[in-house]
Design a protein around this motif. Structure first.
Motif, short mmCIF file in Angstrom:
data_model
loop_
_atom_site.label_atom_id
_atom_site.label_comp_id
_atom_site.label_asym_id
_atom_site.label_seq_id
_atom_site.Cartn_x
_atom_site.Cartn_y
_atom_site.Cartn_z
N GLN A 193 0.93 -1.06 0.06
CA GLN A 193 -0.03 0.14 -0.07
C GLN A 193 0.78 1.20 -0.01
O GLN A 193 0.59 2.15 -0.58
CB GLN A 193 -0.89 -0.06 1.05
N GLU A 194 1.73 1.13 0.76
CA GLU A 194 3.09 2.36 0.79
C GLU A 194 3.41 2.56 -0.57
O GLU A 194 3.67 3.61 -1.02
CB GLU A 194 4.08 1.74 1.76
N GLY A 195 3.94 1.44 -0.97
CA GLY A 195 4.46 1.26 -2.34
C GLY A 195 3.61 2.09 -3.41
O GLY A 195 4.05 3.09 -4.34
N PHE A 196 2.06 1.79 -3.70
CA PHE A 196 1.41 2.43 -4.36
C PHE A 196 1.01 4.06 -4.21
O PHE A 196 1.11 4.74 -5.01
CB PHE A 196 -0.37 1.69 -4.36
N TRP A 197 1.37 4.24 -2.82
CA TRP A 197 1.12 5.75 -2.42
C TRP A 197 2.31 6.37 -2.80
O TRP A 197 2.37 7.53 -3.47
CB TRP A 197 1.05 5.66 -0.88
N LEU A 208 -1.60 4.35 -8.80
CA LEU A 208 -2.91 4.24 -9.15
C LEU A 208 -3.45 5.76 -9.82
O LEU A 208 -2.75 6.74 -9.56
CB LEU A 208 -3.72 3.88 -8.13
N GLN A 209 -4.47 5.27 -10.72
CA GLN A 209 -4.98 6.46 -11.23
C GLN A 209 -6.45 6.54 -10.86
O GLN A 209 -7.03 7.22 -9.94
CB GLN A 209 -4.85 6.54 -12.55
N ALA A 216 5.73 0.63 -7.79
CA ALA A 216 5.16 0.39 -6.56
C ALA A 216 5.78 -1.00 -5.89
O ALA A 216 5.96 -1.04 -4.63
CB ALA A 216 3.73 0.57 -6.83
N VAL A 217 5.55 -1.99 -6.87
CA VAL A 217 5.99 -3.29 -6.28
C VAL A 217 7.48 -3.38 -5.90
O VAL A 217 7.81 -4.03 -4.94
CB VAL A 217 5.54 -4.27 -7.29
N LYS A 218 8.01 -2.79 -6.74
CA LYS A 218 9.59 -2.65 -6.42
C LYS A 218 9.91 -2.09 -4.97
O LYS A 218 10.70 -2.32 -4.26
CB LYS A 218 10.49 -1.90 -7.46
N TYR A 219 9.16 -0.92 -4.90
CA TYR A 219 9.31 -0.48 -3.60
C TYR A 219 9.05 -1.07 -2.33
O TYR A 219 9.45 -1.18 -1.61
CB TYR A 219 8.43 0.85 -3.57
N ALA A 220 7.88 -1.88 -2.66
CA ALA A 220 7.26 -2.93 -1.37
C ALA A 220 8.33 -3.93 -1.18
O ALA A 220 8.67 -4.43 -0.16
CB ALA A 220 5.93 -3.66 -2.05
N ALA A 221 8.86 -4.34 -2.58
CA ALA A 221 9.80 -5.44 -2.28
C ALA A 221 10.91 -4.95 -1.37
O ALA A 221 11.77 -5.79 -0.57
CB ALA A 221 10.20 -6.24 -3.64
N GLU A 222 11.66 -4.10 -1.57
CA GLU A 222 12.64 -3.37 -0.88
C GLU A 222 12.42 -3.29 0.58
O GLU A 222 13.16 -3.73 1.54
CB GLU A 222 12.92 -2.10 -1.48
#
Ligand code: FES
Ligand code: FES
Length: 159
Positions: A92-96, A101-102, A149-155
């Motif tokens: 969720q943080e990553g998407f933010w 999202l649009q 966003a997914v990369k951010y979450a993975a990290e």
């Protein structure tokens, strides 16, 4: 013609929920219409868009392809179950953070699919993220930022 209803009990986002349902009721409609968990979306009637993705016993499934009775006795996690104690889940943080999202319609399904992807592969390449999210259709075509966003979450999840 009368339809015999069946009692099902599922653990949804950690809470046990019991209800009488028609045998033909889809899990996505059980979540949305019976439990009021409308974060799980219905974007098609052909099992293609992925907007309805939830975790069933920790594995990503399109909830429009599962009957509520098939989920009886199992554990379901929806997008409403991602945040814990007021803290956003890393996805969720990553998407933010990455503007993943649009319009947001595909977002719950994209996030649940990403959670499943990161469970299987905590350090995916861009290519692997794209492949993992193949089952999610974003009508706004915001795929670039979803990958970020997914990369951010993975990290974040690898610490
Ligand atoms: S609503 Fe389930 S795949 Fe589209
Ligand atoms: S953000 Fe609009 S459909 Fe994906």
């Amino acid at each position: 013609m009368t339809t015999t209803k069946t009692v099902v009990t599922l653990k949804v986002n950690g809470v046990e929920r019991t209800a009488e349902v028609e045998p033909r009721l889809l899990l996505v409609h059980f979540l949305r219409d019976v439990l009021g968990l409308t974060g799980t979306h219905v974007g098609c009637d052909t099992s293609q868009c992925g907007a309805c993705t939830v975790l069933l016993d920790g594995r990503g499934v399109k909830s429009c392809t599962v009957l509520a009775v098939q989920a009886d006795g199992h554990e379901v996690t929806t997008v409403e179950g991602l945040a814990r104690d007021g803290e956003l889940h890393p996805i969720q943080e990553g998407f933010w953070e990455k503007h993943g999202l649009q319009c947001g319609f595909c977002t719950p399904g994209a996030m649940m699919t990403a959670v499943e992807l990161l469970r299987q592969n905590p350090n995916p390449t861009d290519e692997e993220i794209r492949e993992g999210l193949e089952g999610v259709i974003c009508r706004c075509t915001g795929y670039e930022n979803i990958v970020r966003a997914v990369k951010y979450a993975a990290e974040r999840m690898r610490g």
